[in-house]
Design a protein around this motif. Structure first.
Motif, PDB file in Angstrom:
ATOM      1  N   ALA A  11     -11.880 -27.166  -4.310  1.00  0.00           N
ATOM      2  CA  ALA A  11     -12.101 -25.978  -5.141  1.00  0.00           C
ATOM      3  C   ALA A  11     -11.229 -24.823  -4.692  1.00  0.00           C
ATOM      4  O   ALA A  11     -10.673 -24.085  -5.519  1.00  0.00           O
ATOM      5  CB  ALA A  11     -13.577 -25.583  -5.106  1.00  0.00           C
ATOM      6  N   ILE A  12     -11.088 -24.633  -3.394  1.00  0.00           N
ATOM      7  CA  ILE A  12     -10.254 -23.547  -2.875  1.00  0.00           C
ATOM      8  C   ILE A  12      -8.775 -23.859  -3.079  1.00  0.00           C
ATOM      9  O   ILE A  12      -7.982 -22.991  -3.475  1.00  0.00           O
ATOM     10  CB  ILE A  12     -10.548 -23.313  -1.374  1.00  0.00           C
ATOM     11  CG1 ILE A  12     -11.986 -22.818  -1.182  1.00  0.00           C
ATOM     12  CG2 ILE A  12      -9.566 -22.312  -0.777  1.00  0.00           C
ATOM     13  CD1 ILE A  12     -12.291 -21.531  -1.901  1.00  0.00           C
ATOM     14  N   ALA A  13      -8.398 -25.110  -2.842  1.00  0.00           N
ATOM     15  CA  ALA A  13      -6.983 -25.476  -2.936  1.00  0.00           C
ATOM     16  C   ALA A  13      -6.494 -25.541  -4.374  1.00  0.00           C
ATOM     17  O   ALA A  13      -5.335 -25.215  -4.659  1.00  0.00           O
ATOM     18  CB  ALA A  13      -6.746 -26.814  -2.247  1.00  0.00           C
TER      19      ALA A  13
ATOM     20  N   ALA B 186     -17.953 -22.159  -2.711  1.00  0.00           N
ATOM     21  CA  ALA B 186     -16.667 -22.007  -2.032  1.00  0.00           C
ATOM     22  C   ALA B 186     -15.838 -20.891  -2.659  1.00  0.00           C
ATOM     23  O   ALA B 186     -15.213 -20.088  -1.947  1.00  0.00           O
ATOM     24  CB  ALA B 186     -15.899 -23.330  -2.093  1.00  0.00           C
ATOM     25  N   LEU B 187     -15.822 -20.812  -3.989  1.00  0.00           N
ATOM     26  CA  LEU B 187     -15.055 -19.771  -4.666  1.00  0.00           C
ATOM     27  C   LEU B 187     -15.618 -18.386  -4.350  1.00  0.00           C
ATOM     28  O   LEU B 187     -14.856 -17.422  -4.139  1.00  0.00           O
ATOM     29  CB  LEU B 187     -15.058 -20.021  -6.175  1.00  0.00           C
ATOM     30  CG  LEU B 187     -14.293 -21.258  -6.655  1.00  0.00           C
ATOM     31  CD1 LEU B 187     -14.514 -21.468  -8.150  1.00  0.00           C
ATOM     32  CD2 LEU B 187     -12.798 -21.132  -6.360  1.00  0.00           C
ATOM     33  N   LEU B 188     -16.935 -18.263  -4.339  1.00  0.00           N
ATOM     34  CA  LEU B 188     -17.554 -16.974  -4.006  1.00  0.00           C
ATOM     35  C   LEU B 188     -17.200 -16.544  -2.585  1.00  0.00           C
ATOM     36  O   LEU B 188     -16.864 -15.375  -2.336  1.00  0.00           O
ATOM     37  CB  LEU B 188     -19.070 -17.075  -4.150  1.00  0.00           C
ATOM     38  CG  LEU B 188     -19.625 -17.081  -5.579  1.00  0.00           C
ATOM     39  CD1 LEU B 188     -21.091 -17.505  -5.573  1.00  0.00           C
ATOM     40  CD2 LEU B 188     -19.486 -15.685  -6.196  1.00  0.00           C
ATOM     41  N   THR B 189     -17.271 -17.478  -1.655  1.00  0.00           N
ATOM     42  CA  THR B 189     -16.953 -17.166  -0.260  1.00  0.00           C
ATOM     43  C   THR B 189     -15.507 -16.706  -0.118  1.00  0.00           C
ATOM     44  O   THR B 189     -15.193 -15.820   0.687  1.00  0.00           O
ATOM     45  CB  THR B 189     -17.200 -18.398   0.629  1.00  0.00           C
ATOM     46  OG1 THR B 189     -18.578 -18.787   0.496  1.00  0.00           O
ATOM     47  CG2 THR B 189     -16.906 -18.100   2.082  1.00  0.00           C
ATOM     48  N   ALA B 190     -14.627 -17.308  -0.940  1.00  0.00           N
ATOM     49  CA  ALA B 190     -13.199 -16.964  -0.882  1.00  0.00           C
ATOM     50  C   ALA B 190     -12.851 -15.773  -1.770  1.00  0.00           C
ATOM     51  O   ALA B 190     -11.685 -15.371  -1.829  1.00  0.00           O
ATOM     52  CB  ALA B 190     -12.357 -18.166  -1.290  1.00  0.00           C
TER      53      ALA B 190
END
Length: 516
Positions: free
Chosen positions: A73-75, A107-111
């Motif tokens: 998701a981050i990549a 993961a998106l929220l954390t990033a």
């Protein structure tokens, strides 16, 4: 004499699954790892979340899945969005897609990246799933629910909450009922469904045990209440098919209300016209035990074998095998065999000769889930037999383990009967079986969990390097049995959709992800 421009020349195309380096299978054989997207794809299309497999404990498997989702998701947020939408809608993996959307959103929220709302909304396609999403999120991350999660759930609620869905899914068996979802996310009625405001109020009143009159905007709920009142004095009211449908009465509710005095054959006969496809498939045993009349059974069989209904039901092919094994009588056999074939519409006709190897080693006999008696070995047999039946006289079908045997498929024979010829063959000696049975075939397809025994080696080394080898993975383990690249392809899943890749690759086009 031409060395390259021959009639057997095939293009060196590649599929989307990408190898990333050496690894070791669970049985200790030399294997390959895959890049994160490839590993996640093969994992998700076979992942019954919360279920152990032969080689992985449920907790370990769930943790690996969540970690992969967050990493990808981050990549590559665009890839994960397309993947999760496809996973829920086309691959029909409900829980894996729901968990995937939650973990990707986290993961998106954390990033500090956007996209969570769309991810959440894209995987919630049934009215019980907003509550399922909240149960997963709060169980793992607490009751503080971020705005993207709330808004994605609201988008789904506005699409999914209806009178019938309230009657079917808003039950005491769920920790998060419709009212809890409404309390936590505060939806408003959809612009084209002004009656939803009344529905939300009714859901809240039901949850908090407040007696209020049903509004005129919700006629199905009123008819349901009227029918229940009638049944309290006369259970024969459940034998009126039109009344059952108008009241949105589910077969589960009707059974619980019926009691022992109702004629079960008559009751099922009244319920069947309004039952969904999956419910019909699930209840064949009950229909037989109740001895529903032959004309009713004929109508059920016609629906089960209707091409459009099979397509819209999106049942996994092995579900028809399960229904066949569960039904006491033979009157459903032809319809289920026809439905099974219809569910395998993507199985291609292939030119030339094909060798199909079906893994029947011990690890393939792990059940799909704790609630199912079907195994990955069953699914593998279904797919292998279907390839042989679709290409009569051109497929050599072989089952393998520590030893291997051919499986006969006679012209016009029922797939359900062919599957009965498969057996348990011990360990996993894939390369040994391929070396024994390969005889100049134009391609090889192996349906397996890829967990070859130590010392058996890469199966691709047993055939010429330019002969296409397709591995169909049914378990999603971390390490595979061979590298991917030109002439070596891997795909996976519990539906026949992956078969589309074979003619695509052999037409000279590189394979892409199925949603692209």
């Amino acid at each position: 004499m031409a060395k390259f421009n021959t009639t057997t020349a095939k293009p060196a195309v590649t599929g989307p699954i990408t190898s990333a380096g050496p690894a070791v299978t669970y049985e200790g054989a030399a294997g390959v790892a895959r890049d994160a997207r490839s590993e996640l794809f093969l994992f998700a299309v076979a992942n019954m979340v919360g279920e152990a497999t032969f080689y992985e404990a449920a907790g370990d498997r769930d943790a690996r899945y969540a970690q992969l989702v967050r990493q990808v998701a981050i990549a590559d947020p665009e890839w994960i969005a397309g993947f999760l939408t496809w996973l829920r809608s086309r691959a029909n993996m409900r829980t894996a897609s729901l968990v995937g959307a939650a973990e990707a959103t986290r993961a998106l929220l954390t990033a500090g990246k956007p996209g969570g709302r769309q991810l959440i909304a894209s995987v919630l396609l049934r009215a019980d799933e907003p509550g399922e999403m909240l149960a997963y999120w709060t169980g793992k991350y607490g009751r503080a629910i971020p705005k993207p999660v709330k808004r994605g759930i609201v988008d789904a609620v506005q699409r999914l909450y209806t009178e019938f869905s309230l009657l079917k899914y808003d039950t005491a068996a769920h920790g998060f009922r419709f009212a809890d979802v409404i309390d936590l996310t505060h939806p408003t009625a959809a612009a084209d469904s002004p009656w939803q405001g009344d529905l939300f109020k009714v859901a809240l009143d039901r949850r908090h045990k407040r007696d209020t009159a049903l509004p005129a905007s919700l006629p199905m709920l009123a008819r349901n209440a009227e029918l229940r009142a009638r049944v309290a004095g006369n259970s024969s009211a459940l034998l009126d098919a039109d009344a059952l449908k108008a009241a949105g009465m589910t077969w589960e509710d009707a059974l619980s209300l019926a009691g022992a005095q109702v004629d079960k054959a008559a009751m099922w006969s009244a319920l069947i016209p309004s039952m969904g496809y999956a419910a019909l498939l699930r209840n064949l045993r009950n229909f037989d035990q109740a001895q529903v009349p032959d004309d009713v059974a004929t109508a059920v069989a016609e629906r089960l074998s209707d091409a459009d209904q099979v397509r819209r039901s999106r049942q996994f092919p092995f579900r028809f095998l399960a229904a066949y094994r569960a039904a006491p009588s033979l009157r459903w056999g032809h319809a289920l065999d026809k439905a099974l074939n219809l569910s395998l519409s993507n199985v291609p006709k292939l030119p030339g000769r094909t060798l199909v190897l079906v893994d029947r080693s011990g690890s393939m006999f792990d059940t799909m889930s704790a609630r199912s008696e079907l195994t990955r070995a069953d699914a593998a047999a279904v797919f292998g037999a279907a390839l042989a039946a679709r290409n009569p006289g051109q497929v050599d079908l072989v089952q393998f383990g520590t030893r291997s045997h051919s499986v006969d498929v006679r012209p016009g024979e029922s797939l359900l009967r062919v599957i009965d010829r498969f057996s348990n063959l011990g360990g996993t000696k894939t390369r040994t079986a391929l070396h024994k049975w390969y005889a100049g075939h134009d391609r090889v397809l192996i349906v397996t969990d890829e967990q070859a025994w130590a010392g058996d080696g890469d199966p691709g080394s047993a055939i010429p390097p330019h002969t296409p080898l397709y591995t169909w993975n049914l378990a999603g383990y971390q390490a595979g049995h061979g590298a991917t690249g030109p002439y070596r392809h891997t795909f996976g899943g519990l539906t026949d959709a992956a078969f589309r890749m074979v003619p695509l690759l052999e037409s000279g086009r590189n394979g892409t992800w199925p949603w692209e």
